[in-house]
Design an enzyme around this catalytic site. Sequence first.
Site, PDB file in Angstrom:
ATOM      1  N   GLY A   1       2.904  -1.098   4.220  1.00 39.44           N
ATOM      2  CA  GLY A   1       2.942   0.315   3.864  1.00 39.44           C
ATOM      3  C   GLY A   1       4.357   0.748   3.509  1.00 39.44           C
ATOM      4  N   GLY A   2       5.038   1.400   4.448  1.00 40.27           N
ATOM      5  CA  GLY A   2       6.348   2.014   4.218  1.00 40.27           C
ATOM      6  C   GLY A   2       7.343   1.109   3.499  1.00 40.27           C
TER       7      GLY A   2
ATOM      8  N   ASN B   1       0.868  -1.179   0.000  1.00 43.85           N
ATOM      9  CA  ASN B   1       0.000   0.000   0.000  1.00 43.85           C
ATOM     10  C   ASN B   1       0.906   1.231   0.000  1.00 43.85           C
ATOM     11  OD1 ASN B   1      -1.780   2.076   0.510  1.00 43.85           O
ATOM     12  ND2 ASN B   1      -2.340   1.405   2.576  1.00 43.85           N
ATOM     13  N   TRP B   2       0.994   1.866  -1.145  1.00 39.37           N
ATOM     14  CA  TRP B   2       1.915   3.019  -1.268  1.00 39.37           C
ATOM     15  C   TRP B   2       1.396   4.273  -0.572  1.00 39.37           C
ATOM     16  CZ3 TRP B   2       3.743   2.999  -7.124  1.00 39.37           C
ATOM     17  CH2 TRP B   2       4.602   1.911  -7.321  1.00 39.37           C
TER      18      TRP B   2
ATOM     19  N   GLY C   1       3.075   2.591  10.662  1.00 44.27           N
ATOM     20  CA  GLY C   1       4.047   3.654  10.422  1.00 44.27           C
ATOM     21  C   GLY C   1       4.850   4.056  11.648  1.00 44.27           C
TER      22      GLY C   1
HETATM   23  P1  13P Z   1       3.254   0.583   7.565  1.00 51.47           P
HETATM   24  O1  13P Z   1       3.734  -0.739   6.989  1.00 51.47           O
HETATM   25  O2  13P Z   1       3.983   1.752   7.017  1.00 51.47           O
HETATM   26  O3  13P Z   1       3.239   0.525   9.055  1.00 51.47           O
HETATM   27  O4  13P Z   1       1.741   0.765   7.098  1.00 51.47           O
HETATM   28  C1  13P Z   1       0.836  -0.271   7.276  1.00 51.47           C
HETATM   29  C2  13P Z   1      -0.413   0.054   6.561  1.00 51.47           C
HETATM   30  O5  13P Z   1      -1.138   0.939   6.954  1.00 51.47           O
HETATM   31  C3  13P Z   1      -0.709  -0.684   5.342  1.00 51.47           C
HETATM   32  O6  13P Z   1      -2.009  -0.442   4.899  1.00 51.47           O
END
Ligand code: 13P
Length: 252
Positions: free
Chosen positions: A237-238, A9-10, A177
């Site tokens: 995410g990240g 998920n960018w 995050g």
């Molecule tokens: P992170 O991997 O950056 O913690 O984000 C997770 C997320 O919200 C994926 O949808």
Amino acid sequence: MRPLIVIGNWKLNGSLARNQDWVKAVAHGMESGIPSGRKFAVCPPFPYLQQCAQLIKEHSLAFLNLGAQDASAHSSGAYTGEVSASMLTELGCTYVIVGHSERRLLHHEIDEVGAAKALQVLDHGMTPVICVGETADERNSGRAEAIVCGQVAKQVNVLQDRLADCLIAYEPVWAIGTGKVASAQVAQDMHRAIRLRLAEFDEDVASHVGILYGGSVKPDNAIELFAMPDIDGGLVGGASLNPQEFLAICQA
Ligand code: 13P
């Protein structure tokens, strides 16, 4: 047997040039082989879906599916700024994230809106990735399981046996995050609780639904998380912004 699924998920990241480099790097990294029995997807922001679909085709990355980060609960009409599920199918999307905690927090989306979006996504032949998760306060006050199972119950009420065609993503808000990943056991316990809640509705649906973990997934914690019996992959995410990290998680 549920397949392992890794979805990147960018969020609000990317650019035409950066996306091109990302797809090229992933194509290069996967030349040595793609782990079998797994599914992969990437969810760029809406304006880049068409570019990414084209790049995936150019690099013959048939194993990499395209997903979107949201969809409208409506099919068409006066909804400025929204994007419908039928538009996303036209662009080649297979997965659509709904009810992400950032949508809940920043755009005041409630469970029922997520469920309405999931219905739109299902009606257009795609797989909704329905996000659930508790905040730090909810966990610290011992209410994590009740909150998350309550969110799942609201999806059950609306979606009923169509849940069999959905994915659920357990994303504890305190882990998103922040670098504070849930331990594999904490995540497994919640995934188990979600599956048991689904089984109260229908045991067959519960055993088929993939439940992904999201929240600070990195190459070095993915192996332990994915080894858990009720964790069927990750919503990343990240780390998904870095092609090498995304690849390492896909191969974990
Ligand atoms: P992170 O991997 O950056 O913690 O984000 C997770 C997320 O919200 C994926 O949808």
